[in-house]
Design an enzyme around this catalytic site. Structure first.
Site, mmCIF file in Angstrom:
data_model
loop_
_atom_site.group_PDB
_atom_site.id
_atom_site.type_symbol
_atom_site.label_atom_id
_atom_site.label_comp_id
_atom_site.label_asym_id
_atom_site.label_seq_id
_atom_site.Cartn_x
_atom_site.Cartn_y
_atom_site.Cartn_z
ATOM 1 N N GLU A 167 -1.219 -5.797 8.351
ATOM 2 C CA GLU A 167 -0.526 -5.118 9.444
ATOM 3 C C GLU A 167 -1.245 -5.409 10.759
ATOM 4 O OE1 GLU A 167 0.063 -0.932 8.724
ATOM 5 O OE2 GLU A 167 0.919 -1.295 6.735
ATOM 6 N N LYS A 181 -0.860 -9.716 2.804
ATOM 7 C CA LYS A 181 -0.153 -9.234 4.000
ATOM 8 C C LYS A 181 -1.116 -8.387 4.823
ATOM 9 C CE LYS A 181 3.108 -5.838 3.939
ATOM 10 N NZ LYS A 181 2.529 -4.832 4.853
ATOM 11 N N ASP A 208 -1.135 -6.424 -0.403
ATOM 12 C CA ASP A 208 -1.208 -5.772 0.906
ATOM 13 C C ASP A 208 -2.665 -5.393 1.214
ATOM 14 O OD1 ASP A 208 0.147 -4.888 3.119
ATOM 15 O OD2 ASP A 208 1.051 -3.142 2.149
ATOM 16 N N ASP A 228 0.836 -1.206 0.000
ATOM 17 C CA ASP A 228 0.000 0.000 0.000
ATOM 18 C C ASP A 228 0.871 1.257 0.000
ATOM 19 O OD1 ASP A 228 0.846 -0.066 2.628
ATOM 20 O OD2 ASP A 228 -1.163 -0.150 3.517
ATOM 21 N N SER A 229 2.197 1.073 0.035
ATOM 22 C CA SER A 229 3.127 2.189 -0.181
ATOM 23 C C SER A 229 2.948 2.777 -1.574
ATOM 24 C CB SER A 229 4.573 1.719 0.018
ATOM 25 O OG SER A 229 4.829 0.558 -0.752
ATOM 26 N N GLU A 281 9.120 -4.249 10.880
ATOM 27 C CA GLU A 281 9.483 -2.930 10.343
ATOM 28 C C GLU A 281 9.975 -2.001 11.436
ATOM 29 O OE1 GLU A 281 6.775 -1.082 7.574
ATOM 30 O OE2 GLU A 281 7.885 0.803 7.610
HETATM 31 O O1 KIV Z 1 3.504 -1.189 1.708
HETATM 32 C C1 KIV Z 1 4.691 -1.532 1.777
HETATM 33 O O2 KIV Z 1 5.522 -1.237 0.910
HETATM 34 C C2 KIV Z 1 5.108 -2.334 2.925
HETATM 35 C C3 KIV Z 1 6.568 -2.603 3.078
HETATM 36 C C4 KIV Z 1 7.240 -1.421 3.610
HETATM 37 C C5 KIV Z 1 6.821 -3.814 3.897
HETATM 38 O O3 KIV Z 1 4.304 -2.710 3.705
#
Ligand code: KIV
Length: 284
Positions: free
Chosen positions: A116, A114, A84, A45-46, A183
């Site tokens: 969080e 993934k 994500d 989600d970055s 992280e």
């Molecule tokens: O969204 C992302 O890029 C991440 C990484 C920093 C692990 O969660």
């Protein structure tokens, strides 16, 4: 279709071989990264920060994430692609999260999701795993809830918060996650977690003792300069290279050096003469 599965990722830890993971958000970069033999490609989600110009990862929803996940999966034949789960999805009921997670797998073609860490995330993770969705956990600095953690800061520097992170990682393992991202935590804490878990740890700002490492692609390539955390290693300054190419194109356009003979299409003399005589006949 990927050939690397979550099981292979766990086996890499058992074999003592390091796991490499990078983010990607589109087909061309996904294809390049996959061709280099990356184990895991994360559609993070970055994307909100490094591609879409947003302030927060909270600003992307499942539709945006799926758009990028589909693009990445089109370029990948080997790596495990992980989608994500966005913040908005994690606000839903366990059934809602499961429905979105399934879209990552069935619609986009990802091999895992993934999530969080957040308060009450465990029943959600358990529901996903019961339904056969492979899940990677994420603890330490969790950007979706960074404000609640006091901002974008190293986590786990005090014994109490270090213990909470250790417990969260262990709870993810107990719930059946196949890996966990650590992280922005002290390297000794990451080493301790890595030794205590049987599933792999993948660090970002968590030191060398993790089972693997992940970075954001645009940080690695020097394509994002809004902020650069200490843990980032930039391997090439692509922004400068891109600017050189763009300026060279502009200069060529101004000077007439582009397009050259090799870039043009031709009409034969005969056909061109026919065109001219047609024009002449119209003017007569
Ligand atoms: O969204 C992302 O890029 C991440 C990484 C920093 C692990 O969660």
């Amino acid at each position: 279709m990927s050939t690397i599965t979550p099981r292979h990722v766990v086996e890499k830890k058992q074999q003592g071989s390091k796991i490499s993971m990078l983010t990607a958000y589109d087909t061309p970069f996904a294809r390049l990264i996959d061709g280099c033999g990356m184990d895991i490609i994360l559609v993070g989600d970055s994307v909100a920060n490094v591609v879409l110009g947003m302030e927060s990862t909270r600003q992307v929803d499942i539709e945006v994430m799926l758009h990028h996940a589909r693009a990445v999966c089109r370029g990948v034949s080997r790596a495990l692609v992980v989608g994500d789960l966005p913040y908005a999805t994690c606000q839903k009921s366990a059934e809602g999260v499961l429905a979105d997670a399934r879209r990552f797998l069935e619609d986009a073609g990802c091999g895992a999701v993934k999530i969080e860490w957040f308060k009450d995330c465990l029943p959600v993770v358990q529901a996903l795993i019961r339904a056969g969705v492979p899940v990677m956990g994420h603890v330490g600095l969790t950007p979706q809830t960074a404000e609640e953690l006091g901002g974008y800061k190293v986590q786990g520097k005090g014994a109490e918060s270090a213990r909470a992170i250790l417990e969260q990682a262990a709870l993810f393992e107990d719930a059946g996650c196949f890996a966990v991202v650590l992280e922005c935590i002290p390297d000794r804490l990451a080493g301790l977690i890595t030794r205590r878990l049987t599933i792999p740890t993948i660090g970002i700002g968590a030191g060398v003792q993790c089972d693997g490492q992940v970075l954001v692609l645009h940080d690695v390539l020097g394509l994002f300069d809004r902020f650069r955390p200490k843990f980032v290693k930039t391997y090439v300054q692509l922004d400068t290279i891109v600017q050189q190419a763009v300026r060279a194109f502009q200069e060529d356009v101004q000077s007439g050096a582009f397009p050259g003979d090799q870039h043009r299409f031709i009409i034969t003399d005969e056909e061109y003469r026919k065109l001219e005589s047609w024009l002449d006949s119209k003017q007569a």
